[in-house]
Write a protein that holds these residues in place. Structure first.
Motif, PDB file in Angstrom:
ATOM      1  N   SER A 177       0.828  -1.209   0.000  1.00  0.00           N
ATOM      2  CA  SER A 177       0.000   0.000   0.000  1.00  0.00           C
ATOM      3  C   SER A 177       0.862   1.259   0.000  1.00  0.00           C
ATOM      4  O   SER A 177       0.495   2.273  -0.605  1.00  0.00           O
ATOM      5  CB  SER A 177      -0.954   0.012   1.195  1.00  0.00           C
ATOM      6  N   GLU A 178       2.027   1.201   0.640  1.00  0.00           N
ATOM      7  CA  GLU A 178       2.945   2.340   0.624  1.00  0.00           C
ATOM      8  C   GLU A 178       3.554   2.508  -0.772  1.00  0.00           C
ATOM      9  O   GLU A 178       3.763   3.637  -1.239  1.00  0.00           O
ATOM     10  CB  GLU A 178       4.052   2.132   1.667  1.00  0.00           C
ATOM     11  N   PHE A 179       3.823   1.391  -1.422  1.00  0.00           N
ATOM     12  CA  PHE A 179       4.354   1.428  -2.789  1.00  0.00           C
ATOM     13  C   PHE A 179       3.305   2.018  -3.733  1.00  0.00           C
ATOM     14  O   PHE A 179       3.626   2.823  -4.606  1.00  0.00           O
ATOM     15  CB  PHE A 179       4.729   0.004  -3.219  1.00  0.00           C
ATOM     16  N   HIS A 180       2.048   1.655  -3.532  1.00  0.00           N
ATOM     17  CA  HIS A 180       0.965   2.191  -4.344  1.00  0.00           C
ATOM     18  C   HIS A 180       0.862   3.706  -4.187  1.00  0.00           C
ATOM     19  O   HIS A 180       0.707   4.433  -5.178  1.00  0.00           O
ATOM     20  CB  HIS A 180      -0.359   1.530  -3.951  1.00  0.00           C
ATOM     21  N   CYS A 204     -18.173   3.080 -12.831  1.00  0.00           N
ATOM     22  CA  CYS A 204     -17.411   2.943 -11.587  1.00  0.00           C
ATOM     23  C   CYS A 204     -15.980   2.560 -11.920  1.00  0.00           C
ATOM     24  O   CYS A 204     -15.641   1.379 -12.004  1.00  0.00           O
ATOM     25  CB  CYS A 204     -18.048   1.888 -10.683  1.00  0.00           C
ATOM     26  N   ILE A 205     -15.154   3.566 -12.123  1.00  0.00           N
ATOM     27  CA  ILE A 205     -13.778   3.332 -12.550  1.00  0.00           C
ATOM     28  C   ILE A 205     -12.799   3.383 -11.383  1.00  0.00           C
ATOM     29  O   ILE A 205     -11.978   2.490 -11.187  1.00  0.00           O
ATOM     30  CB  ILE A 205     -13.372   4.370 -13.621  1.00  0.00           C
ATOM     31  N   VAL A 206     -12.891   4.439 -10.572  1.00  0.00           N
ATOM     32  CA  VAL A 206     -11.953   4.633  -9.463  1.00  0.00           C
ATOM     33  C   VAL A 206     -12.702   4.669  -8.136  1.00  0.00           C
ATOM     34  O   VAL A 206     -13.936   4.671  -8.093  1.00  0.00           O
ATOM     35  CB  VAL A 206     -11.140   5.933  -9.650  1.00  0.00           C
ATOM     36  N   GLU A 207     -11.946   4.703  -7.053  1.00  0.00           N
ATOM     37  CA  GLU A 207     -12.532   4.656  -5.708  1.00  0.00           C
ATOM     38  C   GLU A 207     -13.608   5.714  -5.490  1.00  0.00           C
ATOM     39  O   GLU A 207     -14.645   5.450  -4.876  1.00  0.00           O
ATOM     40  CB  GLU A 207     -11.433   4.847  -4.660  1.00  0.00           C
ATOM     41  N   GLU A 208     -13.366   6.897  -6.010  1.00  0.00           N
ATOM     42  CA  GLU A 208     -14.285   8.012  -5.778  1.00  0.00           C
ATOM     43  C   GLU A 208     -15.655   7.791  -6.421  1.00  0.00           C
ATOM     44  O   GLU A 208     -16.628   8.468  -6.068  1.00  0.00           O
ATOM     45  CB  GLU A 208     -13.665   9.310  -6.302  1.00  0.00           C
ATOM     46  N   ASP A 209     -15.749   6.860  -7.366  1.00  0.00           N
ATOM     47  CA  ASP A 209     -17.013   6.619  -8.063  1.00  0.00           C
ATOM     48  C   ASP A 209     -17.976   5.743  -7.268  1.00  0.00           C
ATOM     49  O   ASP A 209     -19.178   5.717  -7.560  1.00  0.00           O
ATOM     50  CB  ASP A 209     -16.754   5.938  -9.417  1.00  0.00           C
ATOM     51  N   VAL A 210     -17.474   5.011  -6.289  1.00  0.00           N
ATOM     52  CA  VAL A 210     -18.288   4.011  -5.599  1.00  0.00           C
ATOM     53  C   VAL A 210     -19.496   4.637  -4.912  1.00  0.00           C
ATOM     54  O   VAL A 210     -20.632   4.180  -5.070  1.00  0.00           O
ATOM     55  CB  VAL A 210     -17.447   3.226  -4.569  1.00  0.00           C
ATOM     56  N   GLU A 211     -19.263   5.694  -4.155  1.00  0.00           N
ATOM     57  CA  GLU A 211     -20.354   6.318  -3.412  1.00  0.00           C
ATOM     58  C   GLU A 211     -21.422   6.871  -4.347  1.00  0.00           C
ATOM     59  O   GLU A 211     -22.619   6.775  -4.067  1.00  0.00           O
ATOM     60  CB  GLU A 211     -19.808   7.423  -2.505  1.00  0.00           C
ATOM     61  N   LYS A 212     -21.008   7.440  -5.481  1.00  0.00           N
ATOM     62  CA  LYS A 212     -21.966   7.987  -6.435  1.00  0.00           C
ATOM     63  C   LYS A 212     -22.842   6.884  -7.017  1.00  0.00           C
ATOM     64  O   LYS A 212     -24.045   7.064  -7.235  1.00  0.00           O
ATOM     65  CB  LYS A 212     -21.232   8.716  -7.562  1.00  0.00           C
ATOM     66  N   LYS A 238      -8.423  -0.555 -14.072  1.00  0.00           N
ATOM     67  CA  LYS A 238      -9.032   0.781 -14.065  1.00  0.00           C
ATOM     68  C   LYS A 238      -8.862   1.490 -12.723  1.00  0.00           C
ATOM     69  O   LYS A 238      -8.658   2.705 -12.680  1.00  0.00           O
ATOM     70  CB  LYS A 238     -10.511   0.690 -14.432  1.00  0.00           C
ATOM     71  N   CYS A 239      -8.951   0.738 -11.631  1.00  0.00           N
ATOM     72  CA  CYS A 239      -8.861   1.402 -10.314  1.00  0.00           C
ATOM     73  C   CYS A 239      -7.426   1.527  -9.830  1.00  0.00           C
ATOM     74  O   CYS A 239      -7.140   2.313  -8.928  1.00  0.00           O
ATOM     75  CB  CYS A 239      -9.725   0.687  -9.281  1.00  0.00           C
ATOM     76  N   GLY A 240      -6.516   0.747 -10.420  1.00  0.00           N
ATOM     77  CA  GLY A 240      -5.106   0.880 -10.053  1.00  0.00           C
ATOM     78  C   GLY A 240      -4.539  -0.260  -9.238  1.00  0.00           C
ATOM     79  O   GLY A 240      -3.531  -0.094  -8.560  1.00  0.00           O
ATOM     80  N   GLY A 241      -5.171  -1.443  -9.280  1.00  0.00           N
ATOM     81  CA  GLY A 241      -4.581  -2.606  -8.642  1.00  0.00           C
ATOM     82  C   GLY A 241      -5.323  -3.129  -7.436  1.00  0.00           C
ATOM     83  O   GLY A 241      -6.453  -2.737  -7.118  1.00  0.00           O
ATOM     84  N   LEU A 242      -4.662  -4.049  -6.732  1.00  0.00           N
ATOM     85  CA  LEU A 242      -5.251  -4.690  -5.559  1.00  0.00           C
ATOM     86  C   LEU A 242      -5.395  -3.743  -4.378  1.00  0.00           C
ATOM     87  O   LEU A 242      -6.357  -3.839  -3.606  1.00  0.00           O
ATOM     88  CB  LEU A 242      -4.401  -5.901  -5.150  1.00  0.00           C
ATOM     89  N   THR A 243      -4.440  -2.837  -4.218  1.00  0.00           N
ATOM     90  CA  THR A 243      -4.480  -1.918  -3.062  1.00  0.00           C
ATOM     91  C   THR A 243      -5.775  -1.117  -3.025  1.00  0.00           C
ATOM     92  O   THR A 243      -6.491  -1.143  -2.008  1.00  0.00           O
ATOM     93  CB  THR A 243      -3.260  -0.985  -3.063  1.00  0.00           C
ATOM     94  N   PRO A 244      -6.156  -0.397  -4.085  1.00  0.00           N
ATOM     95  CA  PRO A 244      -7.425   0.319  -4.046  1.00  0.00           C
ATOM     96  C   PRO A 244      -8.628  -0.619  -4.104  1.00  0.00           C
ATOM     97  O   PRO A 244      -9.688  -0.312  -3.550  1.00  0.00           O
ATOM     98  CB  PRO A 244      -7.368   1.239  -5.265  1.00  0.00           C
ATOM     99  N   ALA A 245      -8.489  -1.765  -4.771  1.00  0.00           N
ATOM    100  CA  ALA A 245      -9.608  -2.706  -4.874  1.00  0.00           C
ATOM    101  C   ALA A 245     -10.053  -3.167  -3.493  1.00  0.00           C
ATOM    102  O   ALA A 245     -11.256  -3.305  -3.234  1.00  0.00           O
ATOM    103  CB  ALA A 245      -9.220  -3.902  -5.733  1.00  0.00           C
ATOM    104  N   LEU A 246      -9.117  -3.405  -2.605  1.00  0.00           N
ATOM    105  CA  LEU A 246      -9.458  -3.808  -1.236  1.00  0.00           C
ATOM    106  C   LEU A 246     -10.274  -2.726  -0.537  1.00  0.00           C
ATOM    107  O   LEU A 246     -11.239  -3.015   0.182  1.00  0.00           O
ATOM    108  CB  LEU A 246      -8.187  -4.114  -0.442  1.00  0.00           C
ATOM    109  N   ARG A 247      -9.906  -1.485  -0.754  1.00  0.00           N
ATOM    110  CA  ARG A 247     -10.653  -0.374  -0.148  1.00  0.00           C
ATOM    111  C   ARG A 247     -12.034  -0.235  -0.787  1.00  0.00           C
ATOM    112  O   ARG A 247     -13.029   0.050  -0.100  1.00  0.00           O
ATOM    113  CB  ARG A 247      -9.869   0.931  -0.292  1.00  0.00           C
ATOM    114  N   VAL A 248     -12.093  -0.417  -2.104  1.00  0.00           N
ATOM    115  CA  VAL A 248     -13.370  -0.314  -2.824  1.00  0.00           C
ATOM    116  C   VAL A 248     -14.341  -1.389  -2.342  1.00  0.00           C
ATOM    117  O   VAL A 248     -15.532  -1.125  -2.135  1.00  0.00           O
ATOM    118  CB  VAL A 248     -13.155  -0.417  -4.343  1.00  0.00           C
TER     119      VAL A 248
END
Length: 336
Positions: A77-80, A231-239, A253-263
């Motif tokens: 996650s720090e590398f991301h 729904c491409i990136v993390e910010e799109d989820v709430e919308k 599209k979202c940038g890998g496993l690191t953001p996917a876990l948060r999504v």
């Protein structure tokens, strides 16, 4: 870390067609990160819709090669975060993030799903995708690969006819993906008929930014609606929460496993169903997706199954749809 970038041109078994494009091959970038005798592998495929090519990804990664190789990998996650701060596109970040996670798991001596505190014993079955073609060809493709769940690509003037004809030849569950091709009125009408034909849900029925249309459709639809291009990136989820019943996460599209876990976490908090989809990746990308399986409601990870030949070994999907996780760490990937 040592960085190596490889280009592969993946040949497809059949011409793959969706509502906006067709292709027979798929360019893909494989990122290899090596440290302490271990190598992690990550993947991102090119995509004309998002104006991403192998060359564009390679150029921006090469521009920060020295910084990447000097990075002290303690936490993916720090590398991301480091890669985001460098301004790389999400597709390029995805390849590197997947490689970092695979390498991290190999260094820790555990598969990723175990590191995340999940078990591989229970998971959703992947669908098998039937790309757009003549009705006869689509039936032929379906018969060629007997499967419990099919995702049917639509976006023509004969969409209902296609599903009606396919239904004559199987009792399998159907999922429908319109890839932004419909208008609200057509979608409402089709929903009713598709439900009678055993369709489980509809993925991205309208254009990605047609929120007014989605508001109307959400009120009238008799089938669940899953967001993809909306729904491409993390910010799109709430919308998406007010317009869809679930989301389809694409690692590229979202940038890998690191953001996917948060999504995944955010989507579940919002009461959304969670799906992860593929972009015709090889087993490198599919094995990364598979690490998320225990956290998902649905999955579309048939990318490697659509290829004439694979470039890696890792997670296997058997003819009965069973997933075999390799007795290896990280994502369990090895290039052939």
């Amino acid at each position: 870390m040592k960085l190596e970038l490889k280009k592969y041109v993946l040949e497809l078994k059949h011409t793959f067609t969706i509502s906006r494009e067709s292709h027979d091959t798929q360019d893909t970038l494989i990122a290899c990160l090596s440290l302490e005798g271990h190598t992690g592998f990550g993947e991102s495929t090119s995509n004309p819709y998002y104006k991403v090519t192998f060359e564009s990804m390679k150029a921006e990664i090469e521009a920060i090669r020295t910084d990447i190789e000097n990075f002290d990998l303690q936490d993916p996650s720090e590398f991301h975060l480091f890669l985001k701060e460098k301004g790389l596109s999400n597709f390029s970040i995805c390849a590197l993030d997947l490689a970092a996670h695979d390498l991290f798991g190999k260094l820790k001596g555990k598969p990723l799903y175990e590191i995340w505190g999940t078990s591989s014993e229970k998971y959703p079955i992947t669908n098998f995708t039937i790309g757009l073609d003549s009705v006869e060809k689509m039936v032929e493709k379906m018969k060629e690969q007997a499967w419990p769940i099919y995702k049917i690509k639509l976006g023509t003037n004969d969409d209902l006819k296609i599903v009606q004809e396919l239904r004559k030849h199987t009792n399998s569950v159907f999922r429908v993906d319109a890839n932004c091709a419909w208008e609200p009125e057509k979608a409402i009408e089709l929903c009713r008929e598709l439900k009678r034909l055993g369709v489980e849900f509809i993925e991205q029925p309208l254009h990605a930014d047609n929120w007014e249309g989605m508001k109307l459709l959400k009120k009238e639809a008799v089938l669940p609606l899953i967001a993809d291009e909306s729904c491409i990136v993390e910010e799109d989820v709430e919308k998406c929460a007010g317009y869809f019943d679930g989301i389809n996460i694409k690692l590229t599209k979202c940038g890998g496993l690191t953001p996917a876990l948060r999504v995944i976490k955010k989507a579940k908090e919002l009461g959304l169903k969670v799906m992860v989809g593929c972009m015709t990746e090889s087993t490198v990308g599919i094995s990364a997706i598979a690490q998320l399986l225990p956290q998902l409601d649905y999955v579309d990870m048939d990318g490697a199954m659509l290829l004439k030949g694979d470039i890696a070994e890792g997670v296997q999907i058997l003819p009965d749809a069973t997933v075999i996780f390799p007795q290896k760490n990280g994502s369990g990937v090895k290039l052939l």
